[in-house]
Design a protein around this motif. Structure first.
Motif, PDB file in Angstrom:
ATOM      1  N   LYS A  12      13.755  10.367   1.841  1.00 56.43           N
ATOM      2  CA  LYS A  12      15.217  10.290   1.682  1.00 56.43           C
ATOM      3  C   LYS A  12      15.897  10.444   3.035  1.00 56.43           C
ATOM      4  O   LYS A  12      16.964   9.901   3.274  1.00 56.43           O
ATOM      5  N   GLN A  13      15.267  11.187   3.921  1.00 56.01           N
ATOM      6  CA  GLN A  13      15.884  11.425   5.224  1.00 56.01           C
ATOM      7  C   GLN A  13      15.902  10.174   6.091  1.00 56.01           C
ATOM      8  O   GLN A  13      16.763  10.019   6.933  1.00 56.01           O
ATOM      9  N   VAL A  14      14.915   9.291   5.898  1.00 55.21           N
ATOM     10  CA  VAL A  14      14.754   8.185   6.869  1.00 55.21           C
ATOM     11  C   VAL A  14      15.931   7.212   6.931  1.00 55.21           C
ATOM     12  O   VAL A  14      16.368   6.922   8.048  1.00 55.21           O
ATOM     13  N   LEU A  34      10.453  -1.318   0.867  1.00 56.79           N
ATOM     14  CA  LEU A  34      10.615  -1.158   2.308  1.00 56.79           C
ATOM     15  C   LEU A  34      11.196  -2.424   2.918  1.00 56.79           C
ATOM     16  O   LEU A  34      10.993  -3.522   2.412  1.00 56.79           O
ATOM     17  N   GLU A  35      11.887  -2.242   4.020  1.00 56.09           N
ATOM     18  CA  GLU A  35      12.254  -3.379   4.872  1.00 56.09           C
ATOM     19  C   GLU A  35      11.128  -3.531   5.889  1.00 56.09           C
ATOM     20  O   GLU A  35      10.518  -2.534   6.295  1.00 56.09           O
ATOM     21  N   PRO A  36      10.859  -4.759   6.303  1.00 51.60           N
ATOM     22  CA  PRO A  36       9.781  -4.933   7.290  1.00 51.60           C
ATOM     23  C   PRO A  36       9.975  -4.056   8.526  1.00 51.60           C
ATOM     24  O   PRO A  36       9.003  -3.566   9.102  1.00 51.60           O
ATOM     25  N   ARG A  40       6.521   0.399  10.137  1.00 55.33           N
ATOM     26  CA  ARG A  40       5.751   1.222  11.062  1.00 55.33           C
ATOM     27  C   ARG A  40       6.191   2.686  11.038  1.00 55.33           C
ATOM     28  O   ARG A  40       5.372   3.598  11.086  1.00 55.33           O
ATOM     29  N   ASP A  41       7.525   2.888  10.909  1.00 47.83           N
ATOM     30  CA  ASP A  41       8.009   4.275  10.811  1.00 47.83           C
ATOM     31  C   ASP A  41       7.469   4.942   9.554  1.00 47.83           C
ATOM     32  O   ASP A  41       7.050   6.102   9.559  1.00 47.83           O
ATOM     33  N   PHE A  42       7.469   4.161   8.515  1.00 46.90           N
ATOM     34  CA  PHE A  42       6.964   4.647   7.221  1.00 46.90           C
ATOM     35  C   PHE A  42       5.494   5.060   7.346  1.00 46.90           C
ATOM     36  O   PHE A  42       5.087   6.146   6.928  1.00 46.90           O
ATOM     37  N   ALA A  43       4.708   4.176   7.983  1.00 50.34           N
ATOM     38  CA  ALA A  43       3.286   4.477   8.156  1.00 50.34           C
ATOM     39  C   ALA A  43       3.102   5.719   9.020  1.00 50.34           C
ATOM     40  O   ALA A  43       2.262   6.575   8.740  1.00 50.34           O
ATOM     41  N   GLN A  44       3.915   5.803  10.067  1.00 47.20           N
ATOM     42  CA  GLN A  44       3.817   6.943  10.967  1.00 47.20           C
ATOM     43  C   GLN A  44       4.111   8.236  10.211  1.00 47.20           C
ATOM     44  O   GLN A  44       3.418   9.246  10.367  1.00 47.20           O
TER      45      GLN A  44
END
Lengths: 171, 370, 331, 174
Positions: A12-14, A34-36, A40-44
Motif C-alpha cells: 500500500k505504501q508504494v 502491476l504497471e510494467p 522491478r521495485d515490486f521484485a526488490q
C-alpha cells in the motif's frame, strides 16, 4: 515482513494495487495488478521481504500478453500472484538480477510467448530448440482470444471487498 | 583436447549428456572444465519437451488427466492430485472424505517409491551398485500395491475430479500395512549400508553447500531446501486435502549440503510411513467418488493448487473461461527451479562432486522439460 | 636365453616353452571365464537376485554366449580416432597380461620358469598396462576417455609406491626376488601375513587401485566418465580390456598370495608337487572374492581422496613399515 | 646350427628390427604421441637385447623404468596439452636443424669411437645373484654412478613432462 498483513501494508505504501482473495477458492492469498514500471521495485520489495519466486507465466489476452509472477514465502503462508501487461514493444524489464531463479522462467516465457525481457543476461531458447525461436507456441489464434473480463470471476470481485465471509457459503 | 581461446588456454568443453549415466534422463550439461574441475556448468533443457501446457489448452480438461502423470513419472499420483485439486478448486467441487484419504494414502506411497528410487540412484551415482537393488526391492512392493488398485505401475491416472476412479479394498489396506512394517525393518539396513558408510559420507558431506538466501533467490523447494534448515513443506505451509489431520514432522537439517538433503529425504521416508499409518487408521467409510456433473465446465476465473511433490513445490495454475477447455494452464515444477541453481552451485567443483550434487537434487528430467 | 645348449634339433626346452605358453593362455582365458561368471553371480547374490540363470545350468554358459556375441560384433572404429593406436591399445593391454603366468609358481613343480628376478619381471611387464590405458584413452579422441586415462596414470603412479615399498619389506626378509624362493621362505605356515599384517593390507589396497577396481575404479567410473578409457571400445576391443582387467586382478591376487599367504603351501595333498596348486588357487580366488565383495559394497572414492589416501596414509605407513622391517631383520 | 640357436639369432634380429623401426617412428612421426610410442618400442627392443645377452635384470629395469615410467610420464605430458589430431610442424630450418644434426653427429662419432677402441672380451659366466646384499652392494659401490644417472634420467623425464605440459594446469590435484 512477518505476516500477510505487513506485506499488504508494504504494498500500500508504494503504492501497488493489491487485493486479498480467498485462499480456499483461488489457491493464493494476494492478487496484484502491476504497471510494467513498478515491476522491478515490486521484485526488490519482495526480495527484501524474503519471498521466493515460484513461477513466471504468460497469458495471451485480446488486449495483449499478460505476464504473471507468483511468489511465496518460506516463513508464513502468503502466496501472491502479480499480473503485468507487457509494454507496447512486447517487452518487460527483467528481474533475473534480483531473483536469479527468474532467469530460466523468463527464458521459458520468451520461448512460449515471445516476451522480451530487457537486460536479461542470456535470453536464448531454453525449452524449445534454437531454431524454433519464432514458434511461440502458447500464443492463441485470433478467434480463441478473450479479454480479461471473460476469464475473471465477475460476481466474486463485486462481493469480494464487502463480505469475504459470504463467499465461503457460495462455494 | 579442444581448447577455447577466449576462455583461457586450458579450458575445454565437456559435453555431459544428453546420454550420460548420471544425468538421469535426457539432460545435457555443457561443462566448461579446467582439468577435472568444472568451471561453468550450463544445463541444456528441452530434449524431452512435449509442451504439456499447450496440450492442456487445446482439449477439454478431462483429457489432460493422463498427461498429468507423464511429467514426473516418479510422482505421477501427486501430479494427479494437483491437477484434480486445481480443477476442483476452480469449479468449486469437493471430493468425498474417503476419496481425500485415498488420495493422501496413494500420494504418500508414491512419494515413498520416489524417495526409494532416489536413494538407490544417488548411491549409484557415487559408484555403489548394490543399494539400488535393495531400494528397488522395496519399491516393487509399493508398485504392486498401487498396481492392484490403480491398474498401472508408473504413469498412474487414478484420481478424478470429485474422488478417485476406484475404491481401495481390504487387500490394499493390508498390503500397505504390511509394507509399512517391512519398510521400517529395512531402514536400519540402509543406515548401516549407506548412511554409515565412510566413503559415502566423505563423498557427500560438505559438497554443494548453499545458504537459505541462495535457495530463496532460486526459488528452491522440497528436501533440498529443507536441508538448509527451512521447514517449508506445502503439506504444512498451505495445507491441502486432509493433511492437516495428520501428525507428522517436517525433517530439516542445517548444513545445506548434499548430506543434509540426503538425511532429510531418508527421514521423510519415516514421516511418510507415519502419515500412511494414521491415514489407514482414520480411513472413513463412504463413497470414493462425489457427484460431479457429467459435462463439467470450467467457470471463468483462475485458481492455483500447490502440492508437495517429492522434489518440492508443484503448482498448477489454471485459468478457465467458461468453456470445458482451460484458457491457460501453467504448471510450476519443482525440479525446474532446483536445477536452475546448478550453474551457481557447482562452479569450481570436481566432476565427481557435480554428479553427487545432481544426484542429491533428485532431478526428473521430463518434469523439467514438460 | 639359457646358458646350457641342448644338442638335439628339437630340444625339450623348446617344448617346455611351448607348453608353458599354452598353459599361460589357458589360465588367462579360463580365469576370465571363471571370474566373469563369479562376478556376475556373486553380484547377483549381494543384490538379492539370482544373477544369470538363462543359458545353461544356472547360467553357466552365459559367458560363452557373451563371448560369442562380443567376438561377432562389428569392430567399430570411430571416425576421429587414431586408428592404428586405437586398434593396438587393447592388444598392448592384453598381451603383457599373459607373460607373468610364466613365472608364477602355482605348485612346487608347476611353474613355467623359476626366474631369479621373477617379482621384478612381473612388475615390469604389468607396468606396460598403464601405457596401454593411456594409448586407449588418447587414441579414442574422447574427452571422457582422456580423463579416464589421465586418472589412471596418476593413480597407478601413486599406488605403485606403497606397493613397491611393502613388497620391499617382504624382500628384506626373504632376501630373494625369486617367487619360488619367497614361497619357500614361508613354508611351514610361517606366512608373512601373520608377521606383517599391515603390509598385507597396504599391498592389497594398492593392488585394488592398480587394477582399477572399486572403490578405486576411477579410470572407468561409469557414473562420471561413462566408461572412462573404455568408452569408445566395443566388441573384441572391449573384451580384450575386460579379460586384461581380470587377468591383472588374478596376477595381483597371485602376488598377494605368494608374498603374504604362503603361495601353494597348505595341508599336504597326494602328489603335492602338483596338486598343491589347489591351495594356491583357493587362496587366489578367496582374495578375488574379497575384491568382488568390496566392489559391490562400497561407493567410489573421489579422485583427490584417492590420492590423499595414497600419499598421506599408505606411503608413510609403508615407509615406516619398511624401516621397522629393516631394523627387525638386522637385529 | 640347432633350431634353438637359430631361434635365438632370429630373436636377436627381431629386436634389432624393432629398435630400428621404433627409432624411425620416433624421428619421423609428425604426431608427438606416435614419437613417444616409437620411443617405447625402442626401449622394449633394447630390453629384449639385454635379455638376449643374458642380462635379464637390466632388461627388466629397462622395461620398468623406461617404458613403465619415462614413457608414461612423457605420454601423460603430451596428453595434457595436445589433441589426437594435432600434428607438430616439421621445422627443418634454422638453429634447430643445426643443433639437432650437430648433436646427432657428435653422438654418433663418440659412440663409434668408443666402439672401435674397445677390446671386446666375452663376459665370464655369471650366476645371477639377486640377493639384497648383493644388489645393495652393486648399486652403492660398483655401479653407484649408473644408479645416480638413472635418478637423473627420471628427473629429466619428469621435467620434460612438465615442460611439454607447459600451461601450469591443475589437471589432477596430485
Amino acid at each position: 515482513m512477518e505476516s500477510k498483513d505487513s506485506v499488504i501494508a508494504a504494498f500500500k505504501q508504494v503504492p501497488i494495487k493489491v487485493q486479498e482473495v480467498d485462499f480456499a477458492q483461488r489457491g493464493y492469498h494476494l492478487e496484484i495488478m502491476l504497471e510494467p514500471g513498478q515491476l522491478r521495485d515490486f521484485a526488490q520489495l519482495l526480495r527484501t521481504g524474503n519471498f521466493y519466486l515460484s513461477f513466471i507465466s504468460g497469458l495471451h489476452l485480446a488486449t495483449g500478453i499478460d505476464v504473471s509472477y507468483q511468489f511465496a514465502n518460506y516463513a508464513f503462508p502468503c502466496r501472491l500472484l502479480a499480473h503485468v501487461s507487457v509494454d507496447a514493444d512486447n517487452s518487460l524489464p527483467t528481474i533475473a538480477d534480483i531473483f536469479h531463479g527468474a532467469n530460466w522462467h523468463e527464458r521459458e516465457t520468451k520461448d512460449f510467448y515471445g516476451v522480451i525481457f530487457r537486460d536479461h543476461p542470456n535470453l536464448k531458447p531454453l525449452l524449445l530448440a534454437e531454431d524454433m525461436e519464432d514458434l511461440k507456441p502458447l500464443l492463441k489464434k485470433e478467434p480463441a482470444l478473450k479479454d480479461r473480463a471473460a476469464i475473471t470471476r465477475v460476481e466474486k470481485i463485486a462481493e469480494d471487498k464487502p463480505a469475504p465471509a459470504v463467499k465461503k457459503e457460495e462455494a | 583436447m579442444t581448447t577455447i581461446a577466449e576462455q583461457g588456454e586450458h579450458r575445454y568443453v565437456l559435453n555431459m549428456g544428453p546420454q550420460h549415466p548420471s544425468t538421469h534422463g535426457v539432460l545435457r550439461v555443457i561443462l566448461e572444465m579446467e582439468g577435472e574441475y568444472v568451471m561453468d556448468p550450463q544445463p541444456v533443457l528441452g530434449y524431452g519437451h512435449r509442451m504439456h501446457e499447450k496440450m492442456a489448452e487445446s482439449r477439454p480438461w478431462p483429457n489432460f488427466l493422463p498427461n498429468a502423470a507423464r511429467m514426473d513419472y516418479l510422482s505421477a499420483l501427486i501430479y494427479n492430485h494437483g491437477y484434480v485439486g486445481v480443477v476442483e478448486r476452480l469449479a468449486g467441487i469437493e471430493a468425498t472424505p474417503r476419496a481425500e484419504y485415498i488420495r493422501v494414502i496413494t500420494s504418500e506411497l508414491n512419494r515413498l517409491q520416489s524417495h526409494l528410487l532416489w536413494l538407490g540412484v544417488l548411491v549409484l551415482d557415487l559408484g555403489a551398485f548394490t543399494p539400488i537393488m535393495y531400494t528397488f526391492e522395496d519399491r516393487e512392493k509399493i508398485l504392486d500395491i498401487l498396481e492392484d488398485v490403480t491398474g498401472s505401475r508408473l504413469t498412474y491416472c487414478y484420481m478424478r475430479v470429485g474422488g478417485v476412479v476406484r475404491d481401495i479394498d481390504d487387500k490394499f489396506v493390508e498390503g500397505t500395512r504390511e509394507f509399512i512394517k517391512w519398510q521400517r525393518s529395512r531402514m536400519p539396513m540402509y543406515d548401516k549400508l549407506v548412511t554409515g558408510n565412510i566413503i559415502f559420507r566423505k563423498r557427500i558431506e560438505q559438497i554443494g553447500e548453499f545458504s537459505p538466501d541462495l535457495a530463496r533467490r532460486y526459488g528452491l523447494t522440497g528436501p533440498v531446501l529443507r536441508g538448509t534448515g527451512i521447514p517449508y513443506d506445502i503439506r504444512r505451509a498451505e495445507p491441502y486435502s486432509v493433511y492437516p489431520e495428520f501428525d507428522f514432522e517436517i525433517p530439516t537439517e542445517t548444513t545445506g549440503d548434499c548430506m543434509a538433503a540426503y538425511l532429510v529425504r531418508v527421514r521423510e521416508i519415516e514421516q511418510s510411513l507415519r502419515i500412511l499409518e494414521q491415514a489407514l487408521d482414520k480411513l472413513p467409510d463412504g463413497p470414493a467418488m462425489a457427484k460431479v456433473p457429467k459435462k463439467l465446465k470450467l467457470p471463468a476465473g483462475d485458481a492455483c493448487y500447490a502440492v508437495e511433490s517429492p522434489r518440492g513445490e508443484l503448482v498448477y495454475h489454471l485459468t478457465g473461461d467458461g468453456s470445458d477447455t482451460p484458457y491457460r494452464m501453467k504448471i510450476r515444477v519443482p525440479s525446474f527451479s532446483n536445477l536452475s541453481l546448478l550453474p551457481e552451485l557447482c562452479r569450481g567443483m570436481l566432476l565427481s562432486d557435480l554428479c553427487a550434487c545432481m544426484g542429491s537434487l533428485d532431478l526428473v528430467i521430463p518434469e523439467i522439460d514438460r | 636365453m639359457s646358458p646350457e645348449m641342448p644338442t638335439g634339433f628339437f630340444p625339450p626346452e623348446l617344448l617346455r616353452i611351448l607348453f608353458t605358453v599354452i598353459c599361460a593362455i589357458v589360465i588367462v582365458f579360463g580365469n576370465a571365464v571363471v571370474m566373469g561368471y563369479l562376478e556376475r553371480k556373486l553380484a547377483g547374490r549381494f543384490q538379492r537376485r539370482p544373477g544369470p540363470m538363462e543359458v545353461g545350468w544356472h547360467g553357466i554358459l552365459q559367458l560363452a554366449v557373451d563371448g560369442v556375441k562380443l567376438v561377432g560384433k562389428q569392430l567399430m572404429v570411430p571416425k576421429q580416432t587414431d586408428k592404428v593406436l586405437y586398434r593396438l591399445a587393447p592388444i598392448i593391454s592384453f598381451a603383457p597380461a599373459i607373460m607373468p603366468m610364466v613365472v608364477i609358481p602355482f605348485a612346487p613343480n608347476l611353474q613355467g620358469r623359476d626366474f631369479d628376478i621373477g617379482l621384478i619381471f612381473i612388475l615390469a611387464v604389468v607396468a606396460i598396462n598403464v601405457l596401454a590405458i593411456l594409448i586407449a584413452g588418447w587414441s579414442s579422441n574422447n574427452k571422457y576417455s582422456l580423463l579416464g586415462a589421465m586418472r589412471s596414470v596418476a593413480q597407478n603412479v601413486a599406488y605403485e609406491i606403497p606397493m613397491l615399498l611393502t613388497l620391499l619389506s617382504v624382500i628384506l626378509v626373504t632376501n630373494t626376488f625369486s617367487l619360488r624362493g619367497i614361497v619357500e621362505a614361508q613354508s611351514g605356515g610361517a606366512w608373512f601375513i601373520f608377521f606383517m599384517p599391515v603390509a598385507f593390507l597396504i599391498f592389497f589396497a594398492a593392488t585394488l587401485a592398480e587394477t582399477n577396481r572399486a572403490p578405486f575404479d576411477l579410470p572407468e567410473a561409469e557414473s562420471e566418465l561413462t566408461a572412462g578409457f573404455m568408452t569408445e571400445f566395443s566388441g573384441m576391443g572391449f573384451s580384450l580390456f575386460f579379460m586384461a582387467e581380470y587377468t591383472y586382478m588374478f596376477i595381483a591376487c597371485s602376488l598377494t598370495t605368494i608374498l603374504f599367504l604362503g603361495g601353494w603351501s597348505g595341508p599336504p595333498l597326494p602328489y603335492g608337487e602338483y596338486t598343491s596348486a589347489l591351495w594356491f588357487f583357493a587362496k587366489v580366488y578367496s582374495l578375488l572374492l574379497v575384491m568382488i565383495w568390496i566392489r559391490w559394497t562400497f561407493p567410489r572414492v573421489r579422485f583427490d581422496q584417492l590420492l590423499n589416501f595414497c600419499w598421506k596414509y599408505l606411503v608413510p605407513f609403508s615407509l615406516v613399515h619398511l624401516l621397522v622391517t629393516a631394523v627387525v631383520v638386522k637385529l | 646350427m640347432t633350431l634353438y640357436r637359430f631361434l635365438a639369432e632370429g630373436m636377436f634380429l627381431g629386436f634389432i628390427v624393432l629398435i630400428v623401426f621404433g627409432g624411425m617412428l620416433t624421428v619421423w612421426s609428425r604426431l608427438l604421441m606416435h614419437a613417444v610410442l616409437g620411443l617405447a618400442v625402442v626401449f622394449i627392443g633394447v630390453a629384449g637385447l639385454f635379455f638376449h645377452l643374458g642380462s635379464p635384470f637390466m632388461a627388466m629395469m629397462q622395461v620398468l623404468i623406461y617404458v613403465g615410467a619415462v614413457c608414461v610420464m612423457l605420454v601423460f605430458g603430451i596428453m595434457v596439452g595436445h589433441s589426437p589430431t594435432e600434428t607438430d610442424q616439421l621445422r627443418w630450418s634454422g638453429n634447430n636443424f643445426l643443433l639437432a644434426s650437430g648433436t646427432c653427429i657428435a653422438g654418433f662419432i663418440l659412440l663409434s669411437a668408443t666402439l672401435i677402441r674397445t677390446h671386446w672380451t666375452a663376459a665370464a659366466e655369471r650366476v645371477g645373484d639377486y640377493s639384497m646384499q648383493h644388489l645393495g652392494h652393486a648399486f652403492l659401490h660398483q655401479f653407484v654412478l649408473a644408479f645416480e644417472l638413472i635418478s637423473v634420467v627420471l628427473l629429466i623425464a619428469i621435467l620434460g613432462a612438465i615442460i611439454i605440459a607447459r600451461p601450469p594446469q591443475e589437471t589432477d590435484p596430485s
